[in-house]
Design a protein around this motif. Structure first.
Motif, mmCIF file in Angstrom:
data_model
loop_
_atom_site.group_PDB
_atom_site.id
_atom_site.type_symbol
_atom_site.label_atom_id
_atom_site.label_comp_id
_atom_site.label_asym_id
_atom_site.label_seq_id
_atom_site.Cartn_x
_atom_site.Cartn_y
_atom_site.Cartn_z
ATOM 1 N N GLU A 155 -51.342 -3.067 3.360
ATOM 2 C CA GLU A 155 -52.803 -3.202 3.316
ATOM 3 C C GLU A 155 -53.305 -4.113 4.433
ATOM 4 O O GLU A 155 -54.374 -3.878 5.018
ATOM 5 C CB GLU A 155 -53.237 -3.712 1.936
ATOM 6 C CG GLU A 155 -53.087 -2.606 0.879
ATOM 7 C CD GLU A 155 -53.457 -3.031 -0.533
ATOM 8 O OE1 GLU A 155 -53.792 -2.137 -1.340
ATOM 9 O OE2 GLU A 155 -53.399 -4.240 -0.838
ATOM 10 N N LEU B 169 -53.498 -2.082 7.488
ATOM 11 C CA LEU B 169 -54.712 -1.259 7.476
ATOM 12 C C LEU B 169 -55.918 -2.087 7.912
ATOM 13 O O LEU B 169 -56.762 -1.613 8.685
ATOM 14 C CB LEU B 169 -54.955 -0.702 6.071
ATOM 15 C CG LEU B 169 -54.624 0.774 5.825
ATOM 16 C CD1 LEU B 169 -53.209 1.105 6.243
ATOM 17 C CD2 LEU B 169 -54.855 1.152 4.369
ATOM 18 N N ASN C 210 -52.106 2.115 11.068
ATOM 19 C CA ASN C 210 -51.642 2.950 9.969
ATOM 20 C C ASN C 210 -50.432 2.299 9.319
ATOM 21 O O ASN C 210 -49.675 1.573 9.992
ATOM 22 C CB ASN C 210 -51.246 4.335 10.474
ATOM 23 C CG ASN C 210 -52.467 5.155 10.812
ATOM 24 O OD1 ASN C 210 -53.362 5.300 9.969
ATOM 25 N ND2 ASN C 210 -52.540 5.653 12.038
ATOM 26 N N SER D 237 -68.068 5.335 2.822
ATOM 27 C CA SER D 237 -66.742 5.586 2.276
ATOM 28 C C SER D 237 -65.898 4.341 2.467
ATOM 29 O O SER D 237 -66.248 3.442 3.214
ATOM 30 C CB SER D 237 -66.099 6.765 2.995
ATOM 31 O OG SER D 237 -65.766 6.382 4.312
ATOM 32 N N LYS D 238 -64.780 4.323 1.738
ATOM 33 C CA LYS D 238 -63.883 3.177 1.886
ATOM 34 C C LYS D 238 -62.493 3.672 2.261
ATOM 35 O O LYS D 238 -62.070 4.758 1.878
ATOM 36 C CB LYS D 238 -63.862 2.355 0.593
ATOM 37 C CG LYS D 238 -63.598 3.194 -0.653
ATOM 38 C CD LYS D 238 -63.651 2.344 -1.915
ATOM 39 C CE LYS D 238 -63.287 3.182 -3.136
ATOM 40 N NZ LYS D 238 -64.424 3.780 -3.849
ATOM 41 N N MET D 239 -61.806 2.839 3.019
ATOM 42 C CA MET D 239 -60.480 3.182 3.528
ATOM 43 C C MET D 239 -59.493 2.299 2.794
ATOM 44 O O MET D 239 -59.555 1.075 2.914
ATOM 45 C CB MET D 239 -60.477 2.846 5.027
ATOM 46 C CG MET D 239 -59.253 3.231 5.745
ATOM 47 S SD MET D 239 -59.268 4.982 6.111
ATOM 48 C CE MET D 239 -60.324 4.999 7.578
ATOM 49 N N PRO E 127 -54.013 11.601 1.176
ATOM 50 C CA PRO E 127 -55.365 12.170 1.171
ATOM 51 C C PRO E 127 -55.379 13.603 0.639
ATOM 52 O O PRO E 127 -56.305 14.010 -0.066
ATOM 53 C CB PRO E 127 -55.767 12.141 2.654
ATOM 54 C CG PRO E 127 -54.926 11.070 3.255
ATOM 55 C CD PRO E 127 -53.632 11.062 2.497
ATOM 56 N N LYS F 188 -52.798 5.499 3.774
ATOM 57 C CA LYS F 188 -54.233 5.338 3.958
ATOM 58 C C LYS F 188 -54.991 6.549 3.433
ATOM 59 O O LYS F 188 -54.604 7.690 3.671
ATOM 60 C CB LYS F 188 -54.502 5.183 5.455
ATOM 61 C CG LYS F 188 -55.844 4.627 5.799
ATOM 62 C CD LYS F 188 -55.883 4.179 7.251
ATOM 63 C CE LYS F 188 -55.893 5.354 8.226
ATOM 64 N NZ LYS F 188 -56.031 4.894 9.631
ATOM 65 N N ILE F 189 -56.064 6.280 2.776
ATOM 66 C CA ILE F 189 -56.932 7.370 2.339
ATOM 67 C C ILE F 189 -58.370 6.894 2.429
ATOM 68 O O ILE F 189 -58.668 5.728 2.160
ATOM 69 C CB ILE F 189 -56.565 7.837 0.910
ATOM 70 C CG1 ILE F 189 -57.481 8.988 0.451
ATOM 71 C CG2 ILE F 189 -56.620 6.696 -0.090
ATOM 72 C CD1 ILE F 189 -57.057 9.585 -0.885
ATOM 73 N N GLU F 190 -59.233 7.802 2.821
ATOM 74 C CA GLU F 190 -60.648 7.470 2.911
ATOM 75 C C GLU F 190 -61.341 8.121 1.723
ATOM 76 O O GLU F 190 -61.282 9.338 1.559
ATOM 77 C CB GLU F 190 -61.211 8.033 4.216
ATOM 78 C CG GLU F 190 -62.557 7.463 4.572
ATOM 79 C CD GLU F 190 -63.050 7.994 5.919
ATOM 80 O OE1 GLU F 190 -62.222 8.498 6.703
ATOM 81 O OE2 GLU F 190 -64.272 7.927 6.155
ATOM 82 N N LEU F 191 -61.947 7.323 0.899
ATOM 83 C CA LEU F 191 -62.616 7.863 -0.289
ATOM 84 C C LEU F 191 -64.104 7.595 -0.221
ATOM 85 O O LEU F 191 -64.520 6.529 0.256
ATOM 86 C CB LEU F 191 -62.049 7.208 -1.554
ATOM 87 C CG LEU F 191 -60.606 7.540 -1.931
ATOM 88 C CD1 LEU F 191 -60.219 6.799 -3.191
ATOM 89 C CD2 LEU F 191 -60.425 9.040 -2.109
ATOM 90 N N ASP G 86 -67.643 6.401 -1.480
ATOM 91 C CA ASP G 86 -67.982 5.306 -2.387
ATOM 92 C C ASP G 86 -68.339 5.822 -3.769
ATOM 93 O O ASP G 86 -68.091 5.179 -4.764
ATOM 94 C CB ASP G 86 -69.156 4.499 -1.822
ATOM 95 C CG ASP G 86 -68.646 3.369 -0.955
ATOM 96 O OD1 ASP G 86 -67.469 2.986 -1.149
ATOM 97 O OD2 ASP G 86 -69.401 2.900 -0.096
#
Ligand SMILES: Cc1ncc(C[n+]2csc(CCOP(=O)(O)OP(=O)(O)O)c2C)c(N)n1
Ligand SMILES: Cc1ncc(C[n+]2csc(CCOP(=O)(O)OP(=O)(O)O)c2C)c(N)n1
Ligand code: SF4
Ligand code: SF4
Ligand code: SF4
Ligand code: SF4
Ligand code: SF4
Ligand code: SF4
Ligand SMILES: [Mg+2]
Ligand SMILES: [Mg+2]
Lengths: 175, 275, 377, 61, 377, 275, 61, 175
Positions: free
Chosen positions: A23, A26, A31, E2-4, E145, E179-182, E184
């Motif tokens: 984290e 990130l 990555n 969005s949040k990462m 993702p 990592k994923i972008e979601l 909000d």
């Protein structure tokens, strides 16, 4: 690409440490992928958390060759250092690891990680965070700012200060 | 025999340490089983231990008998097959609270109904230990579990009521604190001709204790001491006193036709008819 | 001496079991397989065997796993829904190498489907129904006498290779009654029997194979105390999750079967010598195919029938060879086209493969199949 | 009689320590049991009875 | 906005479920899928949904069948042994046309196998695990993702075609964190929703399809009183074992899926434009394949990756087309070679198909796969 | 309403005659269910009837409610899903003795444990009717069955004991002879908040009666009359008199937290926590 | 009031015949219920209550 | 090849009749296959037992076109006669079958089968055997000797004479 392996026994919080490290990466805009190996039965025994970090897209999620291995138990040190190459870094908790593998390594740090947590913060519980401080300092793989932020995101309310302190103590282990 | 000799005799050589977590009660229950077997001087070749899947079910692998580590919940059908096919064997089933009463619940009530001569030791740690702390049918209401982050609303079974309602003819309960009693009632269960259920209350400090703030392994054993009361004494308590106690010892013991013995009659009838 | 009688397919399976020396049956009734259980409930106690009706199909296979460990030959029988329920423990029997025969008399699916009507919809499930890689032997009788013979054969394979064997019937074969010649006494029948260890108990490694890839199996209670598990295990039978142990454990399971195809793969050729159109059909559908092939021949079409008796492992060599000889292959089955896929794979485009599929609760008629042949002829 | 330890089996759970009436035992930094005052031991076998790991026994000599 | 964030594959499935509007989860814990249940135990009540841990996996799918009938979107999650146990009711959901998503996070099998280690051994079981002919949609995410996106997609298919959809993960994908972008808020996500009847209750025929082959589904309690059964049935939903009703009932189940391949079959091409060697890999193995293809390209080998995302129905057209373009196909999978069989069938001998199979508790490494590519290159 | 009107109202139009054999008790039990529903004036749209597989389980197809004919033994999980997802619906589960206590035994004890508000009517004909006469867990010892040609040696469950031991809070029994009582206790079961079990003793003249020489359907009903005694009267019998009698009426009625109501608490806790 | 038969539903099981206190009913050769002495019927509803096939009802006119 | 269909309702013993017929054919040294259709649920309703008999090997086990249909109920007569062709024979139990299908057939026998069993032997139970007697007489598909033997093999001890009588009565229905 940086490939880090955090190993020890079940109760030492290394899975969480790996997650925090990823984290933090990130937060640094990189990555990262974290994965872990579960024992055949997930009870006791050795535990291993792996993190790979890169500026680029990461596909293969596992470590191919580790750059850094943290070993917080003797068994882990025996089991999880076999693939460390000459330019790899080994970090051990000197309280638990008496026997270092007989191989040439770029650098070996034998650090009183758990001792420091106990002595400096009153709880061995913080050993994983102390270790993260040391790793950050040694490798620079994550920024201290991001590491701190990542740690604070994950720890229970009320323990923030102690955790920040833990990072600091870990960094201070590296002179 | 000294305990160390008993362990050396009945545990498979070279397989200790076992996989259980520090402080886990499973070792104590497993020790109680071999002490019971030793007490009864059973011939090792004539004992079969059948388990399901779970932390507790790993016990079968450590014991130097004919052993089966079957599938989750399926110890009893497998044990029923061993027993019916070879009635002279002593069969001990080792199971967890989930293994025995969740996925294995149907086999449990049917083994009880048939009153087949099997001794079942249920390691009751009130949780799914192996998978890391989900609630079981024996988790007390209002407990925390990884699948009940807001506390469980399920009512638990009373294992005694369930076993009795289904037809079991011997039911006992003990805890890892009451280790001698535990091995004692297991021995009685083995001697009993019919389906015997022994509820062994066992601390899981990791998957149950931590979430529910039960303290150290030793502390959890002290709680067992505090709440477990011998049946005779328990019966003398007022209803109010009973609320945070549970009875231990032999809770039920009755005689009824045993399945494999009854089956011999079928063979006799068939062979008579056939001649 | 022998006797000639009329018998139902399901009953012939039960007779075959008795003839093979089966001493234990566990199961749960389900149409159209129930007659197998009913016949064995009657016959087993007469020969000192045991029959137990369990609480469900899962217990039905569980109980025979236990009985098999005591050295007995064991059977369970079921149909579609019950076969689905048995899948988990079927995998257990594969990895723990428990000899047993599982009878599945197919009915129309999915789900409750049509319990009393014929189909061959479980052909792929028989191969792939349980999770994880596993080999399996599946035999499909095409007549009542073959129900008897193939049941004995199933025990031969099961005991020799220490593996579950599936006897896959369809309702046509399971429920029809026809002539069968049975010996007066089953004493004349050679009873297949698994290897028992010849080493001393202290030297016994329960999962260390002999040269034939098969480990000897000691019955419980005979002084060999060993451990049985569904986990990946080492040669002693204890859990071992290392890459090496896993690979060896799983590879040997496959090798036992795959290295013995010449022994295991059974089939029948009917007018295949000069055939230009090969009909491939199994079980009840083969009964239709004989007639259709005869009829086609009568009309001057050089048709033949290849009837796989062992449907799994797939008769790869045989089908390849056929693909080299005929001009067309026509697969006929009572489903949407399952076995045809494997035929297509093996034929690999060499010649056209077509399908006559029927899935409407009724068997394929000779005329329907003849028409399909004629389209190719 | 004396105490016998199987250190490789001990997981440092502390049960024996807690139940020893004479405070004979302790768990050390390596999370293993240690005898800290053998002289106080009455060989009451509480530790043996309660150890879940078969790591401590009271032995007849 | 969005949040990462960093998230585990299993958790992303749970997030996807919430985003898709799932309101009911029933299941039974099993490694390595348990995190899906645990995450939903936490999240569902927050959105007014319900989570129930059932007594076993069979009940886990049974309970969501019931919940689905009230109009809810439902999920269950499991791994190998539990997936085997769910097979019977999976077939029920197929024939009764109950929308649901079943997550199977694969582990090493057969049987208990190796609960915490990766494998792709349930690929054929996902297609054929239940008895009887049935179509099925199986989606396999290749990243965290995609776990999220594909879960939503699974509900789209499941609701649109009134069919169970299997989300087939492997342990690599299920347990890795990346990592994923979601968004909000999930309000922005279009929530797939099944058709409800527009006719009056007295005119409602529960299994009479519209032109799209899919019948409207009335939630229980809304005034449409209809009958659900696992038997072959007529358009009113009542048992009908006639040849016509059976044929129509089963054909429509298949038609719903097979007539909509363009919508359902998802895949990714990676450097396929000029590829001479096509690697076919899915799920966790695809992650290895990207790296191996890159490495091969770096060494001058024209490799590419075809990644089926919808693994069933099989991307037949796509693979056929690839077979017309490349010189070699290399299938890589963490099993003894399952998907490769279907590839072989479809390629039909046009070009060579080879297999890199691994089944030793560990993922395929990029180097291993690169070596395999180089052998062809 | 007149009975004919009740039948017309609650049975689906045009689906009679049903498939049951001449003299089969299933029609009487099913009639009792609709009479109970009529008595309670339940809104048809708010009733769901869920059955398993078996002769008895075919009842769902005849009834004009939201109906599910699920898989063998699985009515309760499906019903649990309907109920928990839509608690306002009245759920009636229709099951056979085999469906409920053999393959469905595990779901039975767990529904009882949860005390979920479902009324389960078990058509107990002491046999597997649909498959032609194999013994069930409720077949009396020493009966003939197609899978017990030499007589059964299995002990049957006592459904009352089993249900109670598992946690059911309402248990009643009646027979097809006592048709009015039957519909009465079903109505009470529906009204009861929690898991209600109604054992409906029903004659299967074909698959059970024939093998066991029980005579005509009417005769089998007369046997029910002879052996079934209202609980209050039954309790006054001597042990000897009891041997060939069984109690009928409401056998047990208790209050305990109901599952779907309890689950609302989870939602409240979660939503509080989340805000 | 009177009796009403649904002959298509009747399976001739004979239950109504057996329980009719007035011997009003019989099962004929076609295995269907028949009213043989309607005049004796007291409309006691025993037949209605016991018929498992909903084939006989006592009807208010 | 002879293809015979025996149809009626569940309780009439027609499955057994089909088996006996096939067994009689075997005793005659022929081949025979018996099969039956089960209703979707095997409860009540119509029942059908089919027998094919030949000197040759029999492959396909079902009837393609029936030569003979016995119908012992009205519903069966409606349901199972559709594929009877002009040269087929229909035999009905006149007590139950009022309406004969409106099609041209070689021969139709409306016989009081059940009535004969009841009147002549006191039990309708024997109707299936009476029917077999009639079929044997009409078709000659099995010899009376083999039929008698096959019947006696199958029936309970003590009922042999009544069953022989039933065959005779059945044959006598055909003048
Ligand atoms: C069919 C199947 N479902 C689920 C699992 C996963 N699983 C393994 S052990 C277990 C529960 C263990 O709980 P319990 O039986 O109480 O034993 P414990 O570990 O607590 O001793 C579960 C759910 C499995 N292995 N197989
Ligand atoms: C999984 C499965 N196993 C078995 C069957 C076959 N089967 C259908 S109904 C039944 C038993 C019926 O007995 P019961 O539940 O008592 O109902 P009844 O027919 O007596 O009313 C069985 C074994 C099935 N349909 N599905
Ligand atoms: S999880 Fe619990 S039950 Fe399992 S080994 Fe650890 S302490 Fe024991
Ligand atoms: S009880 Fe046993 S395992 Fe625990 S600390 Fe003491 S010796 Fe070690
Ligand atoms: S024997 Fe008793 S006194 Fe001695 S160490 Fe053990 S517990 Fe303590
Ligand atoms: S078999 Fe029995 S239960 Fe089934 S319909 Fe016939 S009489 Fe009723
Ligand atoms: S009870 Fe009903 S079905 Fe039976 S004979 Fe009388 S009317 Fe007919
Ligand atoms: S109402 Fe009473 S008297 Fe009249 S026919 Fe019916 S049972 Fe007989
Ligand atoms: Mg437990
Ligand atoms: Mg029944």
């Amino acid at each position: 690409m940086q490939q880090l392996r955090l190993s020890g026994t079940g109760g030492q919080g290394l899975i969480l440490a790996g997650i925090i490290l990823a984290e933090a990466a990130l937060l640094d805009g990189k990555n990262a992928i974290q994965s872990q190996s579960y024992g055949p039965e997930a009870r006791g025994g050795s535990s291993k958390s792996e993190v790979i970090i890169s500026h680029n897209v990461l596909h293969y999620p596992k470590i191919t060759v580790p750059n850094v291995v943290l070993a917080m138990s003797q068994e882990a040190c025996k089991k999880y250092t076999a693939d460390l190459t000459e330019d790899g870094i080994l970090i051990t908790d000197s309280q638990f690891v008496g026997k270092i593998p007989e191989k040439k390594l770029q650098k070996i740090y034998e650090l009183p990680i758990t001792y420091t947590a106990q002595a400096g913060l009153g709880k061995t519980l913080f050993a994983n965070i102390v270790a993260l401080g040391a790793i950050a300092k040694i490798t620079g793989v994550v920024s201290v700012k991001s590491l701190t932020k990542a740690v604070l995101n994950r720890v229970p309310k009320g323990t923030e200060e102690l955790n920040e302190q833990a990072i600091k103590l870990g960094m201070e282990l590296i002179s | 025999m000294e305990l160390e000799e008993i362990i050396d005799e009945y545990f498979r050589a070279g397989r200790l340490p076992h996989i259980w977590c520090p402080g886990c009660g499973n070792g104590i229950v497993t020790g109680a089983i071999v002490k019971a077997i030793d007490k009864l001087s059973l011939e090792k070749n004539d004992v079969a231990v059948v388990s399901g899947i779970g932390c507790s079910s790993r016990a079968s692998g450590y014991l130097d008998f004919n052993t089966v580590h079957s599938a989750h919940g399926r110890a009893l059908p497998v044990a029923t097959g061993v027993k019916l096919a070879e009635p002279r064997l002593n069969i001990i089933v080792v199971s967890g609270d989930g293994d025995a009463t969740a996925i294995g619940g149907n086999h449990f009530i049917h083994a009880a109904r048939r009153n087949i001569d099997i001794t079942m030791v249920i390691y009751n740690n009130n949780i799914y230990g192996m998978t890391g702390g989900q609630y079981s049918p024996l988790t007390p209401t209002d407990s925390k579990a990884t699948t009940a982050p807001y506390g469980t609303v399920d009512r638990p079974f009373d294992l005694y009521d369930l076993a009795k309602g289904a037809g079991a003819t011997f039911i006992a309960r003990a805890t890892t604190f009451h280790a001698k009693l535990l091995s004692d009632v297991i021995a009685q269960g083995i001697e009993h001709k019919g389906f015997s259920v022994i509820e062994a209350i066992s601390a899981c400090p990791i998957s149950y204790g931590r979430q529910n703030k039960k303290g150290s392994a030793a502390h959890m054993m002290k709680l067992q001491k505090e709440h477990g009361v011998m049946l005779a004494a328990y019966e003398k308590l007022t209803e109010e006193e009973k609320t945070d106690k549970f009875p231990i010892g032999v809770l039920y013991n009755a005689q009824a036709p045993e399945y494999t013995a009854e089956y011999e009659k079928v063979i006799i009838r068939a062979q008579k008819g056939a001649n | 001496m022998s006797k000639m009688i009329l018998m139902q397919g399901n009953q012939a399976v039960a007779e075959g079991a008795i003839a093979a020396g089966v001493k234990f049956f566990g199961g749960y009734p389900i149409t159209p397989s129930t007659e197998v259980a009913e016949a064995l409930a009657k016959k087993l106690p007469v020969v000192g065997g045991k029959f137990i009706q369990m609480e469900d199909e899962i217990a039905g296979i569980g109980v025979i796993i236990g009985a098999a460990l005591t050295g007995k030959k064991v059977m369970t029988a079921t149909s579609g829904p019950g076969f689905s329920l048995k899948q988990e423990l079927l995998g257990y029997a594969c990895i723990a190498e428990i000899p047993m025969v599982i009878v599945n008399v197919q009915r129309v699916g999915p789900s409750t489907g049509q319990p009393t009507a014929p189909a061959q919809g479980d052909v792929m499930q028989a191969r792939w129904g349980t999770h994880g890689d596993h080999p399996i032997i599946v035999l499909t009788p095409g007549s009542v006498p073959e129900c008897f013979d193939l049941t004995i054969k199933a025990y031969e394979f099961s005991e020799k290779y220490r593996t579950p064997v599936i006897l896959l019937l369809d309702e046509v074969i399971g429920h029809m009654r026809e002539k069968i010649e049975l010996p007066d006494s089953y004493d004349v029948i050679v009873k297949p029997q698994r290897k028992v260890p010849t080493v001393k108990p202290e030297d016994y490694q329960a999962y260390k194979p002999d040269a034939d890839q098969v480990p000897a199996m000691a019955p419980f209670g005979t002084g060999y105390r060993w451990h049985v598990t569904g986990l990946v295990h080492d040669e002693d039978g204890f859990p071992d999750g290392s890459a090496k142990a896993t690979r060896e454990c799983l590879e040997r399971l496959h090798a036992k079967v795959n290295h013995n195809l010449a022994d295991i793969v059974l089939y029948e050729n009917y007018f295949m010598d000069d055939a230009e159109i090969a009909v491939i059909a199994y079980g009840g559908t083969a009964r239709t195919a004989y007639v259709a092939v005869d009829a086609a021949r009568a009309q001057g079409i050089k048709a033949g029938l290849f009837r796989p008796i062992t449907i799994w492992p797939f008769p790869e060599e045989q089908v390849k060879q056929i693909a080299g000889c005929v001009k067309n292959i026509l697969v006929a089955e009572m489903n949407f086209g399952q076995y045809v896929m494997e035929v297509e794979r093996v034929v690999a485009g060499k010649i056209p493969v077509s399908l006559y599929a029927k899935y409407d609760n009724e068997a394929i008629t000779p005329n329907e199949l003849l028409e399909a042949i004629k389209k190719l002829g | 009689m004396s105490l016998k330890l199987h250190i490789n089996r001990c997981k440092g759970c502390g049960i024996c320590v807690e139940f020893c009436p004479k405070k004979v035992l302790a768990v050390n930094q390596l999370e293993k049991v240690e005898i800290i005052s053998e002289e106080d031991c009455t060989l009451c076998r509480q530790c043996e009875l309660r150890c879940p790991d078969f790591a401590i026994f009271c032995k007849k000599q």
